[in-house]
Design an enzyme around this catalytic site. Sequence first.
Site, PDB file in Angstrom:
ATOM      1  N   SER A 185     -41.420 -34.592 -14.911  1.00 49.52           N
ATOM      2  CA  SER A 185     -41.798 -35.721 -14.397  1.00 49.52           C
ATOM      3  C   SER A 185     -41.420 -36.006 -12.951  1.00 49.52           C
ATOM      4  O   SER A 185     -41.726 -36.849 -12.149  1.00 49.52           O
ATOM      5  CB  SER A 185     -40.861 -37.026 -15.048  1.00 49.52           C
ATOM      6  N   GLU A 241       0.639  -1.246  -0.055  1.00 50.04           N
ATOM      7  CA  GLU A 241       0.112   0.006   0.100  1.00 50.04           C
ATOM      8  C   GLU A 241       0.656   1.130   0.009  1.00 50.04           C
ATOM      9  O   GLU A 241       0.395   2.362  -0.414  1.00 50.04           O
ATOM     10  CB  GLU A 241      -0.827   0.150   1.215  1.00 50.04           C
TER      11      GLU A 241
END
Length: 634
Positions: A343, A77
């Site tokens: 089904s 950072e």
Amino acid sequence: MAACLVIIASLFIGGLLVSIARDLPDTSGLEAVERTATITFLDQDGALIARRGSAHGHEVTIDELPPYLVDAVLAVEDRRFYSHPGIDVIGLGRAMVANLRAGRVVQGGSTLTQQLAKNLFLSPERTLRRKVQEMMLAFWLESRFSKDEILELYLNRVYFGGGAYGVEAASLRYFSRPASELGLGEAALLAGLLKAPSRYSPVNDAQRAAARATVVLDLMAQTGRITDAERIDAASTPIRVSRGASSQGAQYFVDWAAEQVRGIAGLDHGDLVVHTTLDVDAQRAAERALSSILDDEDLAAGAGEGALVSLAHDGAVRAMVGGRSYARSQFNRAVLAQRQPGSAFKPFVYASAFEAGLTPEDRRNDAPVRIGDWAPQNYNDEYRGEMSLREGFIRSSNSIAVQIAEETGRGHVARLARRLGIESPMRVDRSLALGVFEVTPLELASSYAPFANGGLRASAYGIDRIESADGELVYAAAPAGGELVLDARTGQRMRDLFLTNVRQGTGRRAAVSGLTIGGKTGTTNDFRDAWFAGFNSELVTVVWTGNDDNSPTDRATGGGPPARIFQAYLQNAPRHGLGAAPIAAPDALADILAASLDPSPEATPATPAARAEDDTDSGEDPIGAFLAGLGGRD
């Protein structure tokens, strides 16, 4: 003239800065942490699933953290954090050159102090005015606090994804232990999240998170913060994310449960702990099963999406997968997708016929059938002549299903489906027997539960109890009890059909070694939807595959992708600890029928001789006759 121009420019810039400074936000609340109520979701064993709301851990100091965690954050950072005054001129110049070369923004030059100023006081909008305010606040922070204090503020306030603000909350969220106990690889993973918490979260994409952690380790080695040997050792050490955090698909379940929490506790509740019915190990097995089949183009057969829901016999949700990727789509297909069951609805037709007096050994002619101008066809338009109802079931004959539905009465079929748990509107017409209406996977699973648990209705539920942060009970689910909706004889006959279907019929691919499995496949017109609905001694599980836009698949049937997913799920899910039996409702009818229930859910199906003996007195079953007459016009 030059001096006048300099003075005018200085006055203009000064006035502009004063104007911008007037709009700076109030910094008096710097020490206060604004947060919303947190809801913590735990699985049935107490493992963390998720936190919703602003989860803040307790404040930590630099001295309490491992040095390599701080180094990892600074390496990725702000490498010159301890040498710049809040603005890194070198970093800004490097970012400007990179952006000019690329013709777009590819790098940022913000320092850690600037990021803290933005996170604490400013909006995320990208404007020149906001950037200038960010720089002003960075200088103010540097003048008021020491470097260590600024770093502590940053680490305690920055967002790490998953609702976790601050390094302590993030450590508990992803690793279930405090930040002071993290290893080097885990520290690198957390530091890697800061660039894009959602993109690099191990919850959303474990491989991407691991790759990002490797980048952080490389940067630490390049800047001399760790040695090459330490980098290699950290990269080769497995990072174990907590069980709940590693299950990104559980967020579908959390969304579903969170809506119920709001209904129970209201909107103004404080922090809550929600004990759910989910099992993290079963959930992970379900996610892997779904992705392993749908990620294989040959096995998926053109199905781009899927859903799975797995219930204990009392309706407790043990696993719920609402789609292939929660990160890509938050639409919960297990709960919200309305699709035709095809089904998979036939068990209700057969159960209705058995209640009306038919038996599995009764025979019908599997041949083309016509009702008015409607002529339904069998799969591949194949017919096999006279056969028993048992064979018609395991071959999923449309012809025989339509015939017995017409004999029994469509209204009776619909009433039985309603009793067992189908709540969606049904078209009580000649196509009812073939499942030409829409249900959700969760609804279908609930309605199959009576076939598995001895005939008791079981509504799906996901919350066991809710407690406040200090342990006070807010809500507790009532003991799971169900109305008896299927008589013992019908239930036993249906169980025989389900088990035979997996051994010999369309559900063969769902068979699992060491488990007694029963179930039914389902496929709709043009192969748009494929289903497998089945059960074992502990779970009722429904799988759906298809496409969100309702486009046809490449002839995917219920015995294909859904049955394979079902098999892969139960193969890897825990074999014990998932079951829960409902308690029969205390009424006279339940007492009479409970006495005749098969005591073993995994019992061997009745022999032909035993079935014949049952069939001889089928006309003398007063309970079956009573249930056959229940209900009015649907």
